[in-house]
Design an enzyme around this catalytic site. Structure first.
Site, PDB file in Angstrom:
ATOM      1  CG  ASP A   1      -9.225   4.936   1.550  1.00 15.05           C
ATOM      2  OD1 ASP A   1      -8.743   5.544   2.528  1.00 15.05           O
ATOM      3  OD2 ASP A   1      -8.528   4.343   0.713  1.00 15.05           O
TER       4      ASP A   1
ATOM      5  CE  LYS B   1      -1.756   7.007  -3.357  1.00 17.72           C
ATOM      6  NZ  LYS B   1      -2.253   6.059  -2.344  1.00 17.72           N
TER       7      LYS B   1
ATOM      8  CG  ASP C   1      -1.722   1.250   1.398  1.00 25.70           C
ATOM      9  OD1 ASP C   1      -1.687   2.091   0.489  1.00 25.70           O
ATOM     10  OD2 ASP C   1      -2.394   1.379   2.437  1.00 25.70           O
TER      11      ASP C   1
ATOM     12  CD  GLU D   1      -5.241   3.480  -2.458  1.00 27.31           C
ATOM     13  OE1 GLU D   1      -6.128   4.249  -2.044  1.00 27.31           O
ATOM     14  OE2 GLU D   1      -4.102   3.864  -2.770  1.00 27.31           O
TER      15      GLU D   1
END
Ligand code: AMP
Length: 618
Positions: A211, A87, A23, A187
């Protein structure tokens, strides 16, 4: 006939190559595997430290690179040399992040172009791919250290809203880190897998994966039918996450303590310190009713009630995204059977309560929300390794894909929300007599004019034989593979002239840069190969020592005194060679120990077999 059990170096005990699940998060990253004995997914960690590796990179003055907790400490003393939230920059041009540039305390190059952003540290420039590769390299090394075996293959997760460019960038970062990226998966898909949803072939369920991580919010609606996962819709906000909750606290404290905003702008160390303090307060308030602390001359306090009133607008924003996602999926909130919570920020009680209230159901939060995605990635890795062959994962394209046609129009070949893998083809022709080339420009987006969409790639189909306008038949095909990565090809059907392109998404790597990266990987290849060979030799040696020890415990009585002494000496020599970091010496000592053990291993096996035979009627 008998195999020699002690010779595990080349024999049957050889382990299959491990595939890890990674992850790669905005705030934290981690690695998980399927435990070889329990067959359950586990996040890797050293002893009692955390499994989370902060996605923070610190470049010291000498050029060394530090990743993780140690790097995080430098957010305060060297904010301009410490990169966080890289990211967020994946696959982005400066124009994409212009409005949020002040969020970053490090230097992002404004070249005012469409090409990918670069981060400047000292006199060096790094692309988001480089930055992500540093994090992945660290994760790989940690995993190798913990597992005591080389780690070369991985499944990496990305947010569902990542476009092709961002997926490709993630894949490239893996490659740069020395990882063979077997699959990029969404994800939410990974999170559902971690909850084991869909493992029962007869299960039919609609799942919402909520999320809320450090920097991003993502809601996905999945349908699981007979072991098949299908993403029905996705929604979210790339600039909404735990960092924003921290920010809300910072803004409140600035107001409460009358802190001059100029101080925050000019004193980046102070700005970072107050950010970290706010995060600490937020975490504290997930389990307590009030927070009080000191930072220099300031006293910061916050009650849970006040905190909830500060973040309520942000939580409401996530609920609006949920409403949109449910609507896009053609459903009502009450149609959702299961709600899965992902991301550290879902530990905030107000978040859990609000989501539960909206869907009218209890949420699933038993699996650690920081680890759940990596655990799911490990399950996917196991499926790829053949542990669970019957699975199929279906994802969808988040945005439409098409090419530019006359007048700058977007001609969509693969529409938004198409299932992945996907294939489409369409025929085009020339506009001018004798036209020998045709430019194929690939775009992504929902607008009618390509100028409003995002350009992914461009190439020329050349050598079309001279024909009157309208006669050539050029077929353009799009193929999105299971990773969601696009390949475009063009073929003139009458002449067979063909050109195909691995889409070079315009996330900023020019050919020269790619070449340089390749050159660098070649320059370092020798070192990398040497390190890998040594690690492999050491692992092989350690395994042989362990098996020999086990063998001796069982069979020492069958060995002569001399054999015992020789074995002990050879084991000691092997042990020593392992500590000396010399691959050839380790191999030599492995061979020597095998030479010594082979005769008695064979002898003992033969005796065991003949005894077993004696007891049987032939
Ligand atoms: P992730 O991107 O999933 O790693 O998200 C990490 C985010 O979760 C960060 O913003 C953390 O501050 C936040 N977080 C971690 N633990 C807690 C907690 N106990 N309460 C509230 N937020 C938390």
């Amino acid at each position: 006939m008998a195999k020699i059990p002690i010779n595990i170096a080349t024999g049957s005990l050889q382990q299959e190559e491990i595939i890890v699940g990674i992850d790669l998060g905005t705030t934290n990253s981690l690695v998980a595997i399927i435990h070889p004995e329990t067959k359950q997914p586990v996040a890797l960690k050293e002893h009692d430290s955390s499994s989370l590796v902060p996605s923070v990179i610190y470049f010291d003055e000498t050029g060394s690179i530090v990743v993780g907790d140690l790097a995080k400490q430098h957010l305060i003393d060297s904010p301009e040399r410490t990169i966080f939230s890289a990211k967020r920059l994946m696959g982005k041009s400066y124009n994409d992040i212009r409005n949020n540039a002040s969020f970053f305390s490090y230097k992002i190059i404004d070249d005012n172009t469409e090409s990918l952003v670069k981060v400047q540290v000292g006199d060096k420039f790094y692309s988001p791919v480089d930055l992500s590769s540093f994090i992945l390299k660290e994760l790989k090394q940690r995993a190798e250290h913990i597992l005591k075996t080389p780690v070369n293959k991985a499944v990496i997760t990305v947010p569902a809203y990542f476009n092709d460019a961002q997926r490709q960038a993630t894949r490239d970062a893996g490659k740069l880190a020395g990882l063979d990226v077997l699959r990029i998966i969404n994800e939410p898909t990974a999170a559902s897998l971690a909850y084991g949803v869909g493992l029962d072939k007869n299960e039919h369920k609609i799942i919402a994966v909520y999320d809320l991580g450090g920097g991003t919010f993502d809601i996905s609606i999945l349908r699981i039918t007979g072991g098949i996962f299908e993403v029905l819709s996705t929604n979210g906000d790339t600039y909404l996450g735990g960092d924003d909750l921290d920010n809300a606290i910072v803004q409140y404290w600035i107001q409460q303590c009358n802190i001059d905003t100029a101080k925050l702008e000019n004193d980046t160390s102070f700005a970072q310190a107050i950010r970290l303090k706010a995060e600490q307060a937020k975490k504290h308030l997930s389990a307590n009713d009030s927070f009080d602390d000191q930072l220099g001359e300031y006293t910061f306090s916050l009650s849970k009630e006040k905190f909830e009133s500060l973040i309520r607008p942000l939580v409401d924003k996530t609920l609006q995204c949920c409403r949109n996602a449910v609507k896009d999926a053609g459903l009502k909130a009450t149609d959702i059977d299961t709600i899965v919570m992902v991301g550290g920020s879902t530990r905030v009680p107000l978040v859990k309560e609000s989501v539960s209230k909206y869907f009218g159901k209890e949420v699933n939060d038993q699996v650690n929300p920081d680890e759940v995605v990596a655990l799911g990635a490990a399950i996917q890795a196991d499926i790829l390794a053949g542990g669970n062959k019957e699975f199929l994962l279906l994802d969808i394209t988040p945005l439409s894909l098409g090419i530019e046609t006359a007048g700058g129009l977007m001609d969509v070949l693969i529409p938004r929300n198409a299932k992945i893998p996907s294939k489409a083809a369409r025929q085009y022709t020339t506009q001018v007599d004798g036209q020998s080339g045709m430019r194929v420009s690939v775009f992504q987006g929902e607008r009618d004019l390509v100028k409003d969409n995002r350009k992914l790639a461009e190439f020329n189909l050349t050598n079309i034989p001279g024909m009157p306008a309208g006669l050539p038949k050029v077929e353009v095909s799009f193929l999105i593979n299971a990773d969601g990565i696009l390949t475009v090809s063009a073929k003139e059907l009458r002449s067979g002239v063909e050109q195909s392109i691995e889409v070079k998404p315009q996330y900023g790597l020019t050919d020269a840069e790619v070449e340089q990266m390749l050159m660098e990987s070649i320059t370092h290849a020798k070192d990398d190969i040497a390190v890998r060979a040594l690690t492999e030799a050491k692992t092989e040696g350690e395994q042989l020592l362990k098996t020999t020890e086990r063998f001796l415990q069982k069979n020492a009585a069958e060995l002569s005194k001399q054999e015992l002494i020789d074995t002990a000496n050879a084991m000691q020599a092997l042990q020593l060679s392992i500590t000396m970091e010399d691959k050839d010496l380790v191999h030599k000592k492995i061979e020597e120990l095998n030479e010594i053990s082979r005769p008695y291993a064979e002898r003992i096996m033969d005796t065991a077999i003949s005894q077993a035979m004696k007891g049987k009627q032939v």
